[in-house]
Design a protein around this motif. Structure first.
Motif, mmCIF file in Angstrom:
data_model
loop_
_atom_site.group_PDB
_atom_site.id
_atom_site.type_symbol
_atom_site.label_atom_id
_atom_site.label_comp_id
_atom_site.label_asym_id
_atom_site.label_seq_id
_atom_site.Cartn_x
_atom_site.Cartn_y
_atom_site.Cartn_z
ATOM 1 N N ARG B 223 0.901 -1.465 -0.187
ATOM 2 C CA ARG B 223 -0.016 0.133 -0.319
ATOM 3 C C ARG B 223 1.066 1.979 -0.076
ATOM 4 N N ASP B 224 0.182 2.574 -0.207
ATOM 5 C CA ASP B 224 0.900 3.757 -0.677
ATOM 6 C C ASP B 224 1.183 3.561 0.959
ATOM 7 N N LEU B 225 2.382 4.764 1.627
ATOM 8 C CA LEU B 225 2.630 5.051 2.895
ATOM 9 C C LEU B 225 1.119 6.198 2.801
ATOM 10 N N VAL B 226 1.549 6.970 1.801
ATOM 11 C CA VAL B 226 0.656 7.973 1.871
ATOM 12 C C VAL B 226 -0.797 7.945 2.493
ATOM 13 N N SER B 227 -1.370 7.531 1.087
ATOM 14 C CA SER B 227 -3.451 7.173 1.527
ATOM 15 C C SER B 227 -3.728 5.982 1.739
ATOM 16 N N HIS B 228 -2.784 4.804 1.418
ATOM 17 C CA HIS B 228 -2.616 3.564 2.175
ATOM 18 C C HIS B 228 -3.795 2.491 0.660
ATOM 19 N N GLU B 229 -3.777 3.255 0.189
ATOM 20 C CA GLU B 229 -4.125 2.781 -0.873
ATOM 21 C C GLU B 229 -3.177 1.724 -1.913
ATOM 22 N N PRO B 230 -4.263 0.526 -1.899
ATOM 23 C CA PRO B 230 -3.271 -1.060 -2.662
ATOM 24 C C PRO B 230 -2.277 0.296 -3.537
ATOM 25 N N LEU B 231 -1.402 -0.538 -4.178
ATOM 26 C CA LEU B 231 -0.722 -0.148 -5.599
ATOM 27 C C LEU B 231 -1.768 -0.520 -6.649
ATOM 28 N N PRO B 232 -1.189 -0.329 -7.782
ATOM 29 C CA PRO B 232 -1.612 -0.998 -8.717
ATOM 30 C C PRO B 232 -0.677 -2.096 -9.369
ATOM 31 N N GLY B 233 -1.552 -2.877 -9.490
ATOM 32 C CA GLY B 233 -1.120 -4.066 -10.130
ATOM 33 C C GLY B 233 -1.093 -5.424 -8.667
ATOM 34 N N ILE B 234 -1.747 -4.673 -7.713
ATOM 35 C CA ILE B 234 -2.445 -5.350 -6.756
ATOM 36 C C ILE B 234 -3.584 -5.294 -6.842
ATOM 37 N N THR B 235 -3.995 -6.721 -5.778
ATOM 38 C CA THR B 235 -5.687 -6.945 -5.274
ATOM 39 C C THR B 235 -5.465 -6.966 -3.875
ATOM 40 N N VAL B 236 -5.878 -6.752 -3.094
ATOM 41 C CA VAL B 236 -6.182 -6.864 -1.780
ATOM 42 C C VAL B 236 -6.659 -7.052 -0.975
#
Lengths: 708, 708
Positions: B223-236
């Motif tokens: 996840r992006d440390l800023v937004s907590h959004e999963p990074l592209p290419g990751i399904t979680v």
């Protein structure tokens, strides 16, 4: 922040679950549909189909999608909606009580009107006078009043004589004064009482003219029919969260000098003279024992469903779930390229899995045949009693107590064993086994605690043994006959010489009979000769009941499948293996008893183990067919692992997508609880070209972790 | 519409629970506090006290009041808050890992940071290079990144070699490409992954230059440390609702060609050359088996807690709950009027209850002594290995596998048995046993499935037996010694002549030893002579491991209590009875094995049963003292039935009042779902003088049902 979705283009690893189940079904040695008809009969199946189609197309009752995902607040409200809808459908389709049972079975969720139908109405029908029926029965059938059955108290369960609630007749006002003298006198556990019932059948100690006549049933109004508010003098509410059954408002109820009119005492049997308060005793009532046999036969039949349903999930899933490889027998499939390759072995091919699951499958069929036998015997006994012949009653009643205990104990254990046999995924609610276990569990405690009940069974057996041995009068029946045989052949020896001798039904039955008779003899010796107390013997008393009931189940099963008209048919052979498995796996589990009696030798016990394994192997090719034959629709099962088409992994991922936490990609609460911790490391971040933050040093000159 | 309340002036029926527990405590033959110190040692108790006081006074962590009442949505959010707060307290008080374990134990709820502490950080510590430690370890310790441990996949559990996720090294970009080729390749079950973790240790098949090197561990940012959004290419996401563990976000994770830098491969053991992609093999690693022994010793110690906690609830409650009367030994109390009267018998006085509960209590102590022994042996073995002596390792590792399986299986069964032994009220969540069972259950599946694990144990025993019998080289240890003894004495016979001979520890131990050796001999015969397959023998293999581990537990227990410095003390006598109970109740349960071996005769088996009952009676007066000694604070137990002061019924009613359905007297949903049904009978109502509606005819001339 879109909801989380699995990639739609991916399939599970080969081979697909669908193909595996198709192979299993093709392997069955019998016609599955034919067996289904044999179990249920055509009329039942037609009715089930009709009712299933109503439910599955109903806007409210078709929807089970919330069940695994929501807290009690939402589930209870939805259960109220479902209860109302079910009541409407019953009226609309004029469903009979049997139809309603099928609908309840398929809907598979106890609701707040459950006890209204199963206890409140039948109690009025059975114990009310004609006047009381006119008053209460029709409004109840139209759901204009909603009732429950309030017997147990906070401090008092199985021992009805310990109840504290009093109903004191006041001759002046010609009314009963209900009162709860202590905290433990609170009614407790009463299904539908908490928030739903307007009326209750209340069991209270009847006191007239200063004399306590013990617990009697009354119909008491609890809430104002206009506002649904509890009436003054009544404290009523929900007993709080339970292990399961969140959709039922089990309630408590306390009375503070609460006055109830004379008509409230259900007076078909006991009465109180309105003017004088004189108590009129009930006639002696042997007939009601007959009814208990019927109720327990139904519980045995329900155990059958529970066992079969749990086995359906675990057997189907085990035919699909693959893990490791059995070196001696590797699983091979033809790849899409035409080349055969080794794949992981379905766990159903492992002996340990068969050993865990197939006896459960066998228990399901065993319950079926014993439930049928109990129903037959119930009707036969009713007929005899109508002719004044009570000679069947004691045996039937005693055995039915023990059978309730045995089969519900088995069924509870089976759900949990099947759940664990599904490995990790069994722990997901989408397995369909978790809530099922939680909701079924109370059956081991209510309608007679499974330990207490067995005392009735064994007391009868000990009495019979004493009479037989002393040459006194005894009822001639199955139980007394095996005691006669036992006493006629002291020091008998099991004739088994090789493992395959354990396929002889007579040989097996004789072992089971010897076992019980020996245990009964030992217990009589302990009580009568060694003068041990009943309390000191409770462990043996429990075991004797269990042994007696296992014998009955083996006997009924053998009679059902080894009788002349079944023996030579293909299906008969398949069920014959299942019957042997039930008998032999039970015997293996209890082999200490027969070794201790000396009837079976250590060498024979080793042969028995071998024969159990051999029987499991025989059952293996029919396993999926045998569970399929119980014909549980997916609507009922609500299980990813046990889904009829084998799409296990597709269903698991679908059901994960429905998890409310997955509705947003960043969880509610992140801002308050995670962000402060994570952002406190901000000084160690570096951003990539997309503005994504990483720990400084994680990125290297090659660039980013990113989708290619 | 006020919230429902029980009348405050009412007390439970006499005798009060408090008095009953006080009597029980006074009856104990030993000093309870002294035993507590013997179990834990003074330093541990001091630490526990210190940490308990922090938690019990913390505004967030002291509050467990929502646990039984709310759905997962609320519970998970509160678990997030608790996780943050616990992280803060750890920093603030500088708690050691041992302190944190105690805090976790007392708080008694797994949370989203659980795997971060127990797996993510230890994996970095154990498998990272110094550079990787600098990069990841300190931020992890400060919770600036939050990690999890992603090994199992949707289609792959225990068999690590079956994992599908690939990490393919791309020499050009000097990065690993992570990919999930199928749906079953999805990571699944990973604690903390669903909504919490920013990073994961991911086990993936390492592929370099076209060659598959099997599963290796990587640290992957999710996840992006800023937004907590999963990074592209990751399904979680979260895998959805479970039977328990709703406060942990077990997650799934899929990669779609997701690129990760070279530094991600945990490279202390295996490495990949950055430029060439050349794979550098890890050195042979026997040492990590040592660590597994330590982990398993901790699991055995945890089983002890689980068993003891379940027993605490059931034993205390059974000393208070009264039902019926034991005719041979009625319970009497002095009434307030000075007259002695018969009251109902506490269920703990019934033999069946003792038979169900006391063996569980004994198992708790058995786990204590074996856990201690395992810790001792772990350290001894580490020392030996440091000196190049690996002779202890195989035995220790094999036994620890079986002991993990045995003790967690026992513990799971014990919670449920104790819950049922509490009768109906055990089914209330306020019993403290329902959620406890649900949350502990996975222990039987994870860290090695309890069936699979036993194969390791038995494989070692079979190998040892073959070596001993063939006179080949074998390690001299406990296991090989009992095989030597067995082979030296063919046709030995158990010397027991009367029931009391079963109090001789040597006699009992010899039976347990003979049992395992006989079973091992049979299995070796089956495999080597009869040429049965491993798969066909799995049932026996499981049983052998179980038998071996039961022997170890009996041996450790006897050593702990019958050694010279304990034998003659009062406490030693009390624990001696418990040790005998553990051994004899286990033996009774498994008596088929020793009867089958011929070592024990049927007559001796009957004596054994008698001695079990005799031992239960000896334990009876100490039962409450023995559970008290484990010293579980009420804060931990969160149980109405097991509350330390015995106010069972007061707590049950308090906890019922907290049920959200009781916040209003008329339930939400009434208008929509009940009112239309009830009010459709309006034409049959009559109103009383207070305006309350009743069925017409219910009221009679006497007036109303109303509070007097």
């Amino acid at each position: 922040m879109a909801p989380t979705q699995f990639p739609r283009h991916l399939k599970p690893i080969e081979p697909q679950g669908q193909e595996l189940l198709q192979q299993e079904r093709a392997n069955a040695s019998f016609d599955i549909k034919h067996l289904t008809e044999k179990i249920y009969g055509k009329p039942y199946l037609d009715t089930k189909k009709r009712i299933l189609s109503v439910l599955a197309n109903d806007p409210i009752l078709s929807d089970k999608s919330h069940r695994y995902y929501t807290g009690r607040n939402i589930r209870f409200k939805k259960a109220m909606a479902a209860a109302k809808r079910m009541a409407e459908l019953i009226k609309e389709h004029q469903w009979t009580p049997e139809d309603v049972n099928i609908a309840d079975l398929l809907f598979d969720e106890a609701g707040p009107f459950r006890l209204h139908r199963s206890m409140f109405i039948p109690t009025i029908e059975g114990q009310a006078t004609e006047e009381q029926k006119r008053l209460f029965l029709e409004p109840a059938q139209r759901y204009e009043i909603i009732g429950c059955y309030a017997q147990t108290e906070l401090g008092h369960g199985s021992n009805v004589r310990g109840l504290e609630t009093t109903a004191t007749y006041d001759n002046n006002s010609q009314s009963f004064i209900f009162h709860s003298p202590t905290l433990t006198a609170s009614k407790w556990w009463i299904g539908g009482l908490g928030k739903t019932a307007t009326h209750a059948v209340v069991m209270a100690r009847l006191i007239t003219n200063g004399k306590d006549h013990g617990p009697h049933p009354f119909i008491v109004q609890l809430r104002d029919l206009v506002s649904h508010e509890p009436l003054p003098g009544i404290t009523v509410g929900d007993i709080g969260p339970k292990f399961g059954f969140g959709t039922v408002d089990n309630g408590f109820l306390m009375f503070d000098q609460y006055r109830v009119p004379h008509v409230a005492l259900l007076a078909r049997f006991s009465q109180v003279d309105k003017a004088t308060g004189e108590y009129i005793k009930p006639p002696n009532d042997k007939l009601s024992y007959g009814t208990m046999v019927f109720v327990r036969a139904n519980i045995v039949m329900e155990s059958r469903y529970v066992l079969a349903r749990a086995a359906t999930v675990a057997v189907r899933y085990s035919a699909i779930r693959s893990q490791g490889s059995d070196a001696a027998n590797p699983k091979k499939i033809a790849g899409t390229d035409g080349v055969t390759k080794v794949v992981e072995t379905p766990v159903l091919d492992y002996m340990m899995q068969q050993y865990r699951l197939f006896p459960i499958l066998a228990q399901a069929y065993a319950c079926h045949f014993t439930g049928e036998a109990m129903h037959r015997m119930y009707y036969e006994n009713q007929e005899r009693m109508a002719n004044g012949d009570f000679s069947y009653l004691a045996d039937l009643h005693a055995s039915s107590s023990g059978l309730k205990s045995l089969t519900t104990t088995m069924a509870v254990a089976a759900i949990e064993e099947c759940r664990r046999a599904c490995g990790g995924h069994g722990y997901l609610l989408s397995s369909g086994l978790g809530q099922f276990y939680q909701d079924y569990l109370p059956k081991a405690t209510w309608e007679g605690d499974n330990y207490l009940l067995t005392q009735q069974t064994t007391r009868y057996l000990l009495k019979t043994f004493r009479s037989v041995r002393a040459g006194k009068k005894y009822d001639r029946n199955f139980s007394s006959q095996y005691m006669v045989d036992y006493l006629a052949q002291p020091k008998a020896q099991c004739p088994v010489k090789e493992a395959s001798d354990f396929t002889n039904p007579e040989t097996i039955l004789t072992i089971f009979k010897y076992r019980v008779a020996f245990m009964v003899e030992q217990a009589v010796h302990g009580l009568d000769v060694e003068k041990r107390t009943w309390n000191d013997m409770l462990v043996e008393i429990y075991r004797i009941s269990r042994a007696h009931c296992q014998l009955i189940m083996v006997s009924n099963f053998f009679q059902g499948v080894f009788s002349a008209d079944n023996q030579n048919k293909v299906m008969g052979v398949a069920l014959g293996d299942v019957a042997l498995l039930y008998a032999l796996s039970t015997l293996e589990q209890e082999v200490a008893d027969v070794l201790t009696s000396g009837y079976v030798t250590p060498a024979q016990a080793l042969l028995l183990k071998q024969q159990v394994i051999a029987t499991l192997k025989k059952v293996r090719p029919n396993a999926v067919g045998l569970v399929d034959a119980f014909d549980f629709p997916d609507y009922l099962m609500n299980s990813a692992l046990g889904e009829s088409q084998g799409k296990v992994y597709e269903r698991l991922t679908e059901m994960a997508e429905r998890e409310p936490l997955n509705h947003t990609s960043v969880v509610d609460g992140y801002e308050d609880y995670y962000r402060p911790l994570i952002h406190s490391g901000k000084q160690n971040w570096e951003l990539d070209s997309n503005g994504v933050a990483h720990l400084r040093g994680y990125l290297d000159k090659a660039g980013l972790p990113a989708k290619l």
